[in-house]
Design a protein around this motif. Structure first.
Motif, PDB file in Angstrom:
ATOM      1  N   LYS B 176       0.776  -1.178   0.112  1.00  0.00           N
ATOM      2  CA  LYS B 176       0.070   0.048  -0.127  1.00  0.00           C
ATOM      3  C   LYS B 176       0.806   1.310  -0.057  1.00  0.00           C
ATOM      4  CE  LYS B 176      -3.069  -2.317   3.014  1.00  0.00           C
ATOM      5  NZ  LYS B 176      -3.752  -2.240   4.146  1.00  0.00           N
ATOM      6  N   TYR B 180       0.814   4.405  -2.617  1.00  0.00           N
ATOM      7  CA  TYR B 180       0.573   5.865  -2.058  1.00  0.00           C
ATOM      8  C   TYR B 180       1.789   6.766  -2.682  1.00  0.00           C
ATOM      9  CZ  TYR B 180      -3.540   4.600   0.778  1.00  0.00           C
ATOM     10  OH  TYR B 180      -4.519   4.199   1.400  1.00  0.00           O
ATOM     11  N   GLY B 183       1.520   8.000  -5.910  1.00  0.00           N
ATOM     12  CA  GLY B 183       0.671   9.159  -6.145  1.00  0.00           C
ATOM     13  C   GLY B 183      -0.840   8.482  -6.107  1.00  0.00           C
ATOM     14  N   ALA B 184      -1.117   7.397  -5.783  1.00  0.00           N
ATOM     15  CA  ALA B 184      -2.404   6.862  -5.870  1.00  0.00           C
ATOM     16  C   ALA B 184      -3.197   7.283  -4.814  1.00  0.00           C
ATOM     17  CB  ALA B 184      -2.461   5.216  -6.017  1.00  0.00           C
ATOM     18  N   ASN B 185      -4.818   7.416  -4.986  1.00  0.00           N
ATOM     19  CA  ASN B 185      -5.316   7.963  -3.790  1.00  0.00           C
ATOM     20  C   ASN B 185      -5.802   6.413  -3.152  1.00  0.00           C
ATOM     21  OD1 ASN B 185      -7.594   6.727  -5.153  1.00  0.00           O
ATOM     22  ND2 ASN B 185      -8.293   9.051  -5.902  1.00  0.00           N
ATOM     23  N   LYS B 186      -6.759   6.608  -1.989  1.00  0.00           N
ATOM     24  CA  LYS B 186      -7.086   5.153  -1.365  1.00  0.00           C
ATOM     25  C   LYS B 186      -7.867   4.438  -2.104  1.00  0.00           C
ATOM     26  CE  LYS B 186      -8.702   4.021   3.109  1.00  0.00           C
ATOM     27  NZ  LYS B 186      -8.763   4.577   4.659  1.00  0.00           N
ATOM     28  N   TRP B 187      -8.711   5.081  -2.988  1.00  0.00           N
ATOM     29  CA  TRP B 187      -9.824   3.811  -3.537  1.00  0.00           C
ATOM     30  C   TRP B 187      -8.835   3.274  -4.892  1.00  0.00           C
ATOM     31  CZ3 TRP B 187     -13.393   1.011  -3.964  1.00  0.00           C
ATOM     32  CH2 TRP B 187     -13.932   0.717  -5.147  1.00  0.00           C
ATOM     33  N   GLU B 188      -7.803   4.084  -5.277  1.00  0.00           N
ATOM     34  CA  GLU B 188      -7.161   3.492  -6.467  1.00  0.00           C
ATOM     35  C   GLU B 188      -6.264   2.229  -5.824  1.00  0.00           C
ATOM     36  OE1 GLU B 188      -6.570   7.105  -9.612  1.00  0.00           O
ATOM     37  OE2 GLU B 188      -5.201   6.970  -7.899  1.00  0.00           O
ATOM     38  N   THR B 189      -5.768   2.682  -4.402  1.00  0.00           N
ATOM     39  CA  THR B 189      -4.859   1.664  -3.960  1.00  0.00           C
ATOM     40  C   THR B 189      -5.380   0.231  -3.714  1.00  0.00           C
ATOM     41  OG1 THR B 189      -3.634   3.713  -2.951  1.00  0.00           O
ATOM     42  CG2 THR B 189      -3.293   1.371  -1.991  1.00  0.00           C
TER      43      THR B 189
END
Lengths: 273, 292
Positions: B176, B180, B183-189
């Motif tokens: 995770k 992050y 640069g991914a947000n929570k949903w993308e992660t």
């Protein structure tokens, strides 16, 4: 000291004799046959042994034919049967010097039920058979609403199905898409909630939440079943070799007693009264 | 008594208990095959598995269990369609999104679903759900594959949720963090990193869910309708293998062809559940290796 030994010996002897006599009185009864009669025989045996702990009763199913064959072979003392003995079986029994004596112990009646809102009030045996074999599939063909008939049947191993199969279906196959329910209570529960449903239950399970149909113009009741006028009914038998004696007699007397007939009713059959 | 002796004794004692279940399994297997195999003296393997009609008590009898196998599969498929999205989504929510307080509440509640006896589910289905289904879809009767799927789907949720949740929680934190960092947000992660990493575990969860559903008996007996026909739609009464055994075993003559046929159905059922369990085991092991 001598006296003590003497008394002790005496007491032991008396006790021993008592035990021996109890053993001698422990009697064995083998009941075999119809699966329809099985619940009656089983429950009666249970209650009977509670009252006569020395009686050793074993109850087996196997079907009417197996029971009568076992009686002829001398393997069982009482043969349960949901049909009268056949001529062939009588001949065989005479050959073996067995004298089968019939005892009617209860009546079996099956009520055909529909949802209370169904306008159809009566069916003939042929119509009923056509519904269950799939030839008729809409209530409008019987003078009812334009509604699909939801056919509900019992699991094929049950005695209720066996009776229905013999008296209504004449051993023709139930349509394969008929709904199967595993008990009288389940059939009742589905029929009372399903507008287009038709089902059948033992007379003892009939309730006011469903409508019983007249069959060949006759409404099922204890009275019409006892008289034999209601067509989906039959007597249930226990056969013994000659007039019953000893434990067999006691047992059959118990089945025919008020308590025994109470058990008959409890199991969903019609008592003789 | 020496200490080592004592320890050995205790070890032996526990070993005995552990091996008991193997013994039970073996016993069950032996009985299943001993009682079930004689059916193939009466019918052939092909006729049994692929026969279209189940008329075990007629003269002559027919022992075709294809409608029963298909009934079981249809109900299972329907249950999966309901329980997989619900179960996996709950697992994601519990392990990734829920605050500790909510998690503490919702997790035991979902697990409570597993504690309700199946006869209660069946009764609920028969009395409440079935009439509702009949009304909504304008069907003559509500006891059908759809209603059974609905209820079984709910019953499978705890299995799928709790095993999926374990799998998702077991995904290493570095996966995770790496996501992050890119640069991914929570949903993308969750979607791109966590779920793929937990995929094997989630698959295991689904397979165990299948095994749970296909073996369920009381509920389908009460709710599925019980018509032994090859199903063409979800809104049709169906009969499963388990329901057939339960309904007919009680009053069958021991040793008859019908009796053997019921045991043979049990063998088929056993083989199906066993293969699903083995599959789940293999997948779990692969999954463990991949995460290293």
């Amino acid at each position: 000291m001598k006296r003590v030994i003497l008394v002790g010996t005496l007491v032991t002897l008396v006790l021993g004799l008592m035990v021996a006599s109890v053993y001698a009185e422990s009697r064995r009864l083998i009941i075999q046959g119809s699966t329809t009669v099985l619940p009656i025989a089983q429950k009666c045996a249970e209650v009977f042994t509670q009252k006569h702990p020395e009686a050793n009763i074993s109850v087996r199913g196997g079907g009417s034919g197996t029971g009568i064959a076992a009686l002829i072979d001398g393997i069982c003392d009482i043969a349960d049967s949901s049909r009268p003995i056949k001529d062939k079986e009588i001949n065989k029994a005479v050959e073996r010097r067995i004298d089968p004596v019939a005892h009617v112990i209860a009546m079996d009646g099956i009520a055909v039920i529909v949802h209370p809102s169904n306008p159809v009030n009566e069916l003939t045996l042929t119509q009923l058979k056509d519904i269950y074999t799939g030839r008729i599939s809409n209530w409008s063909e019987l003078g009812g609403k334009n509604q699909k008939i939801v056919v509900i049947s019992r699991d094929v191993a049950s005695g209720t199905f066996e009776c229905f199969n013999k008296l209504v279906l004449k051993k023709q196959r139930v349509r394969p898409d008929a709904l199967l329910q595993a008990s009288n209570a389940a059939v009742l529960s589905v029929v009372k909630r399903t507008k287009g449903a038709i089902g059948y239950v033992g007379l003892g399970y009939l309730s006011s939440e469903v409508k019983a149909l007249k069959i060949e113009g006759i409404l099922p009741s204890e009275d019409t079943v006892l008289k034999g006028t209601y067509p989906i009914s039959r007597p249930l038998f226990m056969y013994t070799n000659g007039k019953p004696k000893g434990l067999a007699k006691d047992f059959i007397d118990f089945v025919l007693s008020e308590e025994g007939q109470g058990i008959v009713k409890e199991q969903g059959f019609v008592p003789l009264k | 008594m020496k200490r080592t002796q004592k320890e050995n004794l205790i070890r032996g004692f526990f070993c005995l208990f552990a091996s008991l279940s193997i013994l039970f399994l073996l016993g069950i297997l032996i009985v299943l095959f001993k009682e079930g195999l004689p059916i193939f003296k009466v019918t052939t393997f092909k006729e049994f598995l692929f026969g279209k009609f189940w008329y075990p008590t007629y003269e002559p009898p027919e022992f075709g269990i294809l409608p029963l196998i298909l009934g079981s599969f249809l109900v299972t498929l329907g249950a999966l369609i309901i329980s997989v999205p619900l179960g996996v989504a709950s697992a994601i929510y519990i392990s990734e999104a829920a605050s500790p307080k909510i998690k503490e509440f919702i997790k035991p509640v979902i697990e409570l679903l597993a504690g309700i006896p199946s006869v209660v589910y069946g009764f609920f289905g028969m009395v409440v759900v079935a009439p509702l289904v009949a009304k909504i879809f304008n069907l003559p009767v509500g006891l059908n594959a759809f209603t059974a799927s609905l209820i079984l789907g709910i019953m499978a949720i705890p299995t799928i949720t709790s095993i999926s949740e374990d799998a998702i929680s077991a995904v290493p934190k570095r996966f995770k963090e790496a996501s992050y960092a890119l640069g991914a947000n929570k949903w993308e992660t969750i979607l791109r990193a966590t779920l793929p990493a937990a995929g094997g575990g989630i698959t295991t969860a689904i397979i165990l869910g299948i095994a749970r559903v296909i073996g369920e008996t009381m509920t389908v007996l009460m709710v599925a309708g019980g018509a032994a026909v090859i199903p063409h739609s979800f809104f049709q009464p169906v009969r499963t293998m388990t329901a057939t055994i339960a309904a007919e075993m009680g009053e069958t003559v021991a040793g008859s062809a019908h009796f053997c046929a019921l045991f043979a159905i049990a063998i088929v059922l056993f083989v199906i559940t066993l293969s699903f369990n083995i599959l789940a085991d293999i997948l779990t092991q692969r999954f463990r290796k991949r995460l290293g």
